[in-house]
Design a protein around this motif. Structure first.
Motif, mmCIF file in Angstrom:
data_model
loop_
_atom_site.group_PDB
_atom_site.id
_atom_site.type_symbol
_atom_site.label_atom_id
_atom_site.label_comp_id
_atom_site.label_asym_id
_atom_site.label_seq_id
_atom_site.Cartn_x
_atom_site.Cartn_y
_atom_site.Cartn_z
ATOM 1 N N TYR A 175 0.491 7.946 1.749
ATOM 2 C CA TYR A 175 0.322 7.219 0.602
ATOM 3 C C TYR A 175 -0.695 7.880 -0.328
ATOM 4 C CZ TYR A 175 0.083 3.130 -2.294
ATOM 5 O OH TYR A 175 0.154 1.940 -3.223
ATOM 6 N N GLU A 176 -1.906 7.792 0.106
ATOM 7 C CA GLU A 176 -2.991 8.389 -1.034
ATOM 8 C C GLU A 176 -3.008 9.791 -1.297
ATOM 9 O OE1 GLU A 176 -5.112 6.118 -1.849
ATOM 10 O OE2 GLU A 176 -4.736 4.512 -0.294
ATOM 11 N N VAL A 177 -2.226 10.572 -0.685
ATOM 12 C CA VAL A 177 -2.083 11.868 -1.195
ATOM 13 C C VAL A 177 -1.115 11.827 -2.265
ATOM 14 C CG1 VAL A 177 -1.424 14.295 -0.711
ATOM 15 C CG2 VAL A 177 -2.856 13.272 0.706
ATOM 16 N N LEU A 178 0.139 11.111 -2.072
ATOM 17 C CA LEU A 178 0.946 10.927 -2.909
ATOM 18 C C LEU A 178 0.408 10.288 -4.362
ATOM 19 C CD1 LEU A 178 3.985 10.637 -3.868
ATOM 20 C CD2 LEU A 178 4.106 8.244 -2.723
ATOM 21 N N LEU A 179 -0.423 9.127 -4.451
ATOM 22 C CA LEU A 179 -0.851 8.566 -5.430
ATOM 23 C C LEU A 179 -1.582 9.621 -6.231
ATOM 24 C CD1 LEU A 179 -1.796 5.021 -4.281
ATOM 25 C CD2 LEU A 179 0.326 5.850 -5.413
ATOM 26 N N GLN A 180 -2.528 10.264 -5.760
ATOM 27 C CA GLN A 180 -3.521 11.138 -6.211
ATOM 28 C C GLN A 180 -2.738 12.362 -7.059
ATOM 29 O OE1 GLN A 180 -6.406 11.193 -6.608
ATOM 30 N NE2 GLN A 180 -7.468 9.872 -5.239
ATOM 31 N N ASP A 202 -3.257 2.847 -12.742
ATOM 32 C CA ASP A 202 -2.931 1.595 -11.993
ATOM 33 C C ASP A 202 -1.510 1.791 -11.241
ATOM 34 O OD1 ASP A 202 -5.070 0.039 -13.049
ATOM 35 O OD2 ASP A 202 -3.953 0.015 -14.959
ATOM 36 N N ASN A 203 -1.471 3.006 -11.062
ATOM 37 C CA ASN A 203 -0.126 3.452 -10.269
ATOM 38 C C ASN A 203 1.316 3.040 -10.770
ATOM 39 O OD1 ASN A 203 -2.029 4.318 -8.520
ATOM 40 N ND2 ASN A 203 -2.096 2.796 -7.181
ATOM 41 N N ASN A 204 1.188 2.569 -12.152
ATOM 42 C CA ASN A 204 2.459 2.421 -12.832
ATOM 43 C C ASN A 204 3.185 3.617 -13.614
ATOM 44 O OD1 ASN A 204 2.437 -0.663 -12.462
ATOM 45 N ND2 ASN A 204 0.942 -0.544 -13.915
ATOM 46 N N GLY A 220 2.884 9.908 9.432
ATOM 47 C CA GLY A 220 1.788 9.352 8.685
ATOM 48 C C GLY A 220 1.713 7.791 8.984
ATOM 49 N N PRO A 221 0.630 7.191 8.543
ATOM 50 C CA PRO A 221 0.191 5.904 8.694
ATOM 51 C C PRO A 221 0.646 4.676 7.744
ATOM 52 C CG PRO A 221 -1.657 7.247 8.020
ATOM 53 C CD PRO A 221 -0.463 8.062 7.961
ATOM 54 N N GLN A 222 1.232 5.167 6.390
ATOM 55 C CA GLN A 222 1.475 4.544 5.435
ATOM 56 C C GLN A 222 2.963 4.509 4.815
ATOM 57 O OE1 GLN A 222 -2.525 5.227 3.225
ATOM 58 N NE2 GLN A 222 -2.447 2.997 3.020
ATOM 59 N N VAL A 223 3.576 4.519 5.836
ATOM 60 C CA VAL A 223 5.321 4.606 5.506
ATOM 61 C C VAL A 223 5.452 3.462 4.384
ATOM 62 C CG1 VAL A 223 7.286 4.519 6.160
ATOM 63 C CG2 VAL A 223 5.743 5.997 7.480
ATOM 64 N N ASN A 224 5.240 2.247 5.088
ATOM 65 C CA ASN A 224 5.683 1.079 4.349
ATOM 66 C C ASN A 224 4.968 0.808 2.702
ATOM 67 O OD1 ASN A 224 7.528 -0.959 4.792
ATOM 68 N ND2 ASN A 224 5.800 -2.835 4.623
ATOM 69 N N TRP A 245 7.125 0.688 -0.894
ATOM 70 C CA TRP A 245 7.287 -0.256 -1.611
ATOM 71 C C TRP A 245 6.793 0.059 -3.089
ATOM 72 C CZ3 TRP A 245 9.730 -4.615 -1.539
ATOM 73 C CH2 TRP A 245 9.905 -5.189 -0.478
ATOM 74 N N PHE A 246 6.056 1.254 -3.045
ATOM 75 C CA PHE A 246 5.519 1.985 -4.347
ATOM 76 C C PHE A 246 6.842 2.540 -5.054
ATOM 77 C CE2 PHE A 246 4.173 6.306 -5.934
ATOM 78 C CZ PHE A 246 3.416 5.622 -7.277
ATOM 79 N N MET A 247 7.579 3.284 -4.175
ATOM 80 C CA MET A 247 8.710 3.890 -4.733
ATOM 81 C C MET A 247 9.832 2.747 -5.308
ATOM 82 S SD MET A 247 8.086 6.926 -4.528
ATOM 83 C CE MET A 247 9.665 7.859 -4.873
ATOM 84 N N TYR A 248 9.793 1.767 -4.551
ATOM 85 C CA TYR A 248 10.595 0.596 -4.919
ATOM 86 C C TYR A 248 10.392 0.167 -6.289
ATOM 87 C CZ TYR A 248 12.658 -4.099 -4.420
ATOM 88 O OH TYR A 248 13.379 -5.437 -4.558
#
Length: 372
Positions: free
Chosen positions: A120-125, A136-138, A156-160, A164-167
């Motif tokens: 998740y964190e790599v995706l956001l960065q 703000d990740n919008n 990985g450890p943050q699938v959920n 929800w982010f993609m949702y």
């Protein structure tokens, strides 16, 4: 109590040297010690929310510091309990399960990435640095289209959190005049049919705490499960085809269309491996040379005439695929195949592909952009 300790204690009882009451206390103490040890092991786990729709979607389930908690859904808002980290607090989207078109024209800008596998964190960065999302990740990509070519699940450890982010982005992109294309990869398909070989250990614990098999956390009676089951496996945008693994000559020989294949995937994703393999067409689609598993483009003996046949069949200039790991976004065969699995799953870095007009751009982890 271990067997040797129990036998020793029992023998002492028989000899009149140890009361039976003491034996019972020892057994209870050992059970309590195990329970405390287990609770300590689980104490760092936060996860959720999970929303199940039967009999009604009025309570959300969470794991907070290793304990199962619930909160009431308030007007479509899921609010996490106290002491539950920074877990997502999503707003439900009534249109989330709408099946969209699988072909688009006139899209000015596209971003594509793949194989996030719970990082998740790599995706956001990565998305922030390329201004796909704001701080703000919008959604910040306007009328652009974003394509995730599968494999958000497993490893990985943050699938959920990723889901929800993609949702959320799914709703925000539409509101801005853009679109999110969340494509199903082989790991989504594996989880849906209960193949849990690659599930992170954290989720094995979560499954026990929620008293549901891991695949049932995303079952047909869940909000995220219904949302995922509405998604395509392959989309065509402008002159580019996007999918997880690749298109083989066998697809062309079978004369398949995008509409039929996407429909078959949605209709059969919950079938077991044995059931799928009983049907010749489903066996092709879900395994082997099918679009979510195919790796032919990366083999040294791949016939480029086959690629020409495939591009002509779909009337596209290029195919974008994930699934086969690289160290960067890579162009093959004069950029007619673009490989975008940049090993995000390792949790260290990653890249994305940008297509603006007819320009192909490699978006690197530090935010720099290089023509492909």
């Amino acid at each position: 109590m271990p067997l040797d300790s129990a036998l020793k204690a029992a023998s002492l009882c028989l000899a009149g040297l140890l009361p039976l009451q003491v034996l019972a206390v020892q057994a209870q103490t050992e059970q309590e010690t195990k329970a405390v040890t287990q609770a300590s092991t689980n104490s760092g786990i936060n996860d959720g929310p999970y929303l199940f729709l039967n009999p009604k979607a009025d309570m959300a389930d969470w794991i907070c510091e290793g304990e199962h908690k619930q909160t009431r859904v308030d007007q479509g808002k899921l609010s996490r309990p106290e002491h539950c980290g920074k877990l997502p607090e999503p707003n439900l989207n009534p249109q989330a399960k709408e099946v969209l078109a699988d072909s688009y024209q006139g899209v000015d800008k596209i971003v594509a990435l793949s194989d996030v596998h719970g990082q998740y964190e790599v995706l956001l960065q990565l998305l922030r640095r390329h201004k796909i999302i704001d701080q703000d990740n919008n959604w910040a990509f306007g009328k652009g289209h974003m394509v995730m070519t599968g494999d958000m699940f497993d490893r990985g450890p943050q699938v959920n959190e990723v889901l929800w982010f993609m949702y959320k982005l799914d709703k925000q992109a539409k509101a801005a005049g853009g679109q999110l294309h969340l494509l199903m990869g082989n790991h989504e398909q594996m989880v849906m049919r209960g193949d849990l070989r690659y599930v992170n250990d954290k989720y094995q614990t979560v499954s026990k705490l929620l008293d549901r098999p891991y695949d049932a956390l995303y079952g047909q009676d869940s909000e995220l499960g219904q949302w995922l089951r509405s998604k395509h496996t392959i989309v065509k945008i402008n002159d580019t085809l996007f999918l997880h693994g690749g298109i083989s000559q066998e697809w062309v020989d079978r004369g398949l269309t995008l509409a039929r294949a996407n429909s078959l995937y949605r209709e059969n994703i919950d079938k077991s491996k044995a059931e799928l393999k009983q049907d010749e067409l489903l066996n092709f689609l879900f395994f082997g040379n099918g679009p979510t598993w195919y790796r032919g483009y990366f083999k040294p003996d791949f016939d480029t005439q086959e690629l020409a046949n495939i591009l002509d069949y779909f009337k596209v200039k290029r195919i974008v695929v994930g699934h086969t790991s690289q160290t960067r976004v890579l162009g093959l065969f004069d950029n007619r195949v673009l490989a975008i699995d940049s090993s995000i799953k390792k949790g260290l870095s990653g890249e994305l592909l940008l297509i603006e007009k007819d320009q192909l751009i490699r978006g690197q982890y530090d935010g720099s952009q290089t023509p492909l």
